[in-house]
Write a protein that holds these residues in place. Structure first.
Motif, mmCIF file in Angstrom:
data_model
loop_
_atom_site.group_PDB
_atom_site.id
_atom_site.type_symbol
_atom_site.label_atom_id
_atom_site.label_comp_id
_atom_site.label_asym_id
_atom_site.label_seq_id
_atom_site.Cartn_x
_atom_site.Cartn_y
_atom_site.Cartn_z
ATOM 1 N N PHE A 221 0.956 -1.371 -0.017
ATOM 2 C CA PHE A 221 -0.048 0.051 -0.032
ATOM 3 C C PHE A 221 0.857 1.259 -0.018
ATOM 4 O O PHE A 221 0.804 2.273 -0.847
ATOM 5 N N HIS A 222 1.715 1.406 0.944
ATOM 6 C CA HIS A 222 2.687 2.525 1.027
ATOM 7 C C HIS A 222 3.728 2.576 -0.106
ATOM 8 O O HIS A 222 3.877 3.691 -0.378
ATOM 9 N N LYS A 223 4.350 1.465 -0.681
ATOM 10 C CA LYS A 223 5.283 1.525 -1.214
ATOM 11 C C LYS A 223 4.776 1.968 -2.957
ATOM 12 O O LYS A 223 5.402 2.705 -3.450
ATOM 13 N N LYS A 224 3.666 1.713 -3.215
ATOM 14 C CA LYS A 224 3.235 1.886 -4.284
ATOM 15 C C LYS A 224 2.945 3.487 -4.627
ATOM 16 O O LYS A 224 3.157 3.994 -5.398
ATOM 17 N N ARG A 225 2.357 4.105 -3.492
ATOM 18 C CA ARG A 225 1.988 5.500 -3.458
ATOM 19 C C ARG A 225 3.367 6.010 -3.320
ATOM 20 O O ARG A 225 3.619 7.459 -4.051
ATOM 21 N N LEU A 226 4.391 5.576 -2.769
ATOM 22 C CA LEU A 226 5.761 6.507 -2.773
ATOM 23 C C LEU A 226 6.409 6.308 -3.926
ATOM 24 O O LEU A 226 6.867 7.315 -4.461
ATOM 25 N N ALA A 227 6.420 5.045 -4.684
ATOM 26 C CA ALA A 227 6.904 5.124 -6.005
ATOM 27 C C ALA A 227 6.655 6.312 -6.708
ATOM 28 O O ALA A 227 6.963 6.729 -7.694
ATOM 29 N N THR A 228 5.047 6.297 -6.947
ATOM 30 C CA THR A 228 4.465 7.300 -7.722
ATOM 31 C C THR A 228 4.749 8.689 -7.531
ATOM 32 O O THR A 228 4.880 9.431 -8.437
ATOM 33 N N LEU A 229 4.570 9.064 -6.246
ATOM 34 C CA LEU A 229 4.870 10.444 -5.979
ATOM 35 C C LEU A 229 6.269 10.881 -6.138
ATOM 36 O O LEU A 229 6.738 11.934 -6.255
ATOM 37 N N SER A 230 7.242 9.680 -5.852
ATOM 38 C CA SER A 230 8.743 9.952 -6.226
ATOM 39 C C SER A 230 8.785 10.339 -7.514
ATOM 40 O O SER A 230 9.688 11.474 -7.736
ATOM 41 N N PHE B 73 2.703 1.605 15.882
ATOM 42 C CA PHE B 73 3.952 1.021 15.593
ATOM 43 C C PHE B 73 4.245 0.093 14.486
ATOM 44 O O PHE B 73 5.221 0.117 13.803
ATOM 45 N N ARG B 74 3.398 -0.847 14.372
ATOM 46 C CA ARG B 74 3.509 -1.789 13.183
ATOM 47 C C ARG B 74 3.498 -1.124 11.896
ATOM 48 O O ARG B 74 4.562 -1.397 10.943
ATOM 49 N N GLU B 75 2.636 0.080 11.713
ATOM 50 C CA GLU B 75 2.659 0.698 10.488
ATOM 51 C C GLU B 75 4.022 1.491 10.332
ATOM 52 O O GLU B 75 4.686 1.778 9.292
ATOM 53 N N CYS B 76 4.514 2.297 11.483
ATOM 54 C CA CYS B 76 5.559 2.911 11.668
ATOM 55 C C CYS B 76 6.600 1.942 10.966
ATOM 56 O O CYS B 76 7.773 2.717 10.460
ATOM 57 N N THR B 77 6.914 1.011 11.603
ATOM 58 C CA THR B 77 7.922 -0.095 11.169
ATOM 59 C C THR B 77 8.245 -0.184 9.897
ATOM 60 O O THR B 77 9.394 -0.196 9.152
ATOM 61 N N ILE B 78 6.905 -0.388 9.218
ATOM 62 C CA ILE B 78 6.790 -0.635 7.795
ATOM 63 C C ILE B 78 7.408 0.517 7.046
ATOM 64 O O ILE B 78 8.068 0.476 6.071
#
Length: 317
Positions: A151-160, A175-180
């Protein structure tokens, strides 16, 4: 990115703090009524970009140094629910960054008296924002680590690829989401990040994890510029910032509270059923603790940004 950091640090050193803008969704709901629960303010990227651009401009005119994109609740999963293709979601992400850039450029062309560079903060909400049920205020959702990472990686790649000045993870509740997220930051080392958490009280994240347990996860990340909290009651701000400091966070802090109140996920409304001071009553104390970036969240609009700007101006004299 180095230039962006130099710009932000120069403003903090000269003026006491860097002024981030305020609420987008709650301000636009004043004009539009209830927004699409799946995409929220991001849904306006499809047909009311004029309202988004105008609000960005209002914040710039009020004195904001940084403008956040209207992508907090934008995701590929949410886009699919709203009937959008992946390419259409790609376009909305690009458009959101471009709208913020356009508002900044328009302002620079219209005035000869403020030639400082303003910055675009790419907003990235938590998985709970996509769920649109208030889960970003609890951190309680059943998605696996693999789902959260994708979920986070795909958005990051697009915004990058859109080249905003800085990336802002907002309202991170667990904490779990922060770790990821912290693991992903190492994959995007060429970019600069800020993480603002959602906290249930002065010492704990929304999921109950002590802040002192979160800070060690963040300290080793060279591209993490600041951590702190957003969309919290202003009365909790000083205690939260103290918790980050006492846990060993030595770099800049960020804080941008809401107007005060509790969000009810079932009704999707804010209820002002808690005691809350004016955010500006705490602002000098936050600066003293090292809050380099200060702004507003839900319920705090351009008028509050202008008041913060006036206090910042007075402090710089």
């Amino acid at each position: 990115m180095k230039k962006t950091i130099e710009d932000i640090r120069a403003i903090i050193e000269k003026e006491g703090f860097y002024l981030l803008d305020g609420a987008l969704g709650t301000e636009l709901e004043k004009k539009m009524g209830k927004l699409d629960p799946v995409l929220w303010v991001s849904g306006l990227l499809r047909d009311r970009v004029d309202l988004i651009r105008s609000l960005h401009s209002d914040y710039i005119k009020a004195g904001a140094d940084g403008i956040t994109t209207c992508t907090y609740q934008l995701s590929y999963e949410g886009g699919q629910q709203a009937g959008l293709t992946s390419k259409e979601v790609d376009h909305l992400f690009r458009q959101a960054v471009e709208l913020a850039e356009e508002a900044i450029n328009d302002y620079r062309l219209s005035t000869k008296f403020d030639d400082r560079r303003k910055h675009v903060f790419a907003s990235l909400g938590p998985y709970g924002a996509y769920l649109a049920n208030g889960a970003e205020y609890t951190g309680q959702y059943a998605a696996s680590d693999e789902i959260l990472k994708a979920f986070h990686k795909k958005r990051l790649a697009t915004l990058s690829a859109c080249s905003p000045d800085i990336f802002l993870f907002e309202t991170i509740p667990s904490f779990r989401e922060c770790t990821i997220i912290c693991d992903l930051l190492s994959l995007f080392s060429e970019h600069t990040f800020v993480i603002a958490f959602q906290c249930r009280d002065e010492e704990n994240l929304a999921d109950g994890t002590p802040i002192k347990q979160v800070v060690p996860m963040c300290t080793h990340l060279d591209n993490l510029f600041a951590v702190g909290a957003n969309c919290i009651n202003p009365n909790l701000g000083t205690g939260i910032l103290n918790s980050f400091r006492s846990a060993g966070w030595k770099k800049d802090l960020i804080i941008y509270p809401n107007k005060g109140g509790v969000y009810h996920g079932d009704t999707k409304n804010w209820h002002s059923d808690v005691t809350c001071d004016d955010p500006l009553a705490h602002l000098r104390g936050w600066i003293h603790l090292g809050a380099g970036i200060i702004g507003g969240c839900c319920g705090l609009g351009p008028s509050e940004t202008a008041r913060m700007k006036a206090l910042k101006t007075d402090s710089a004299r």
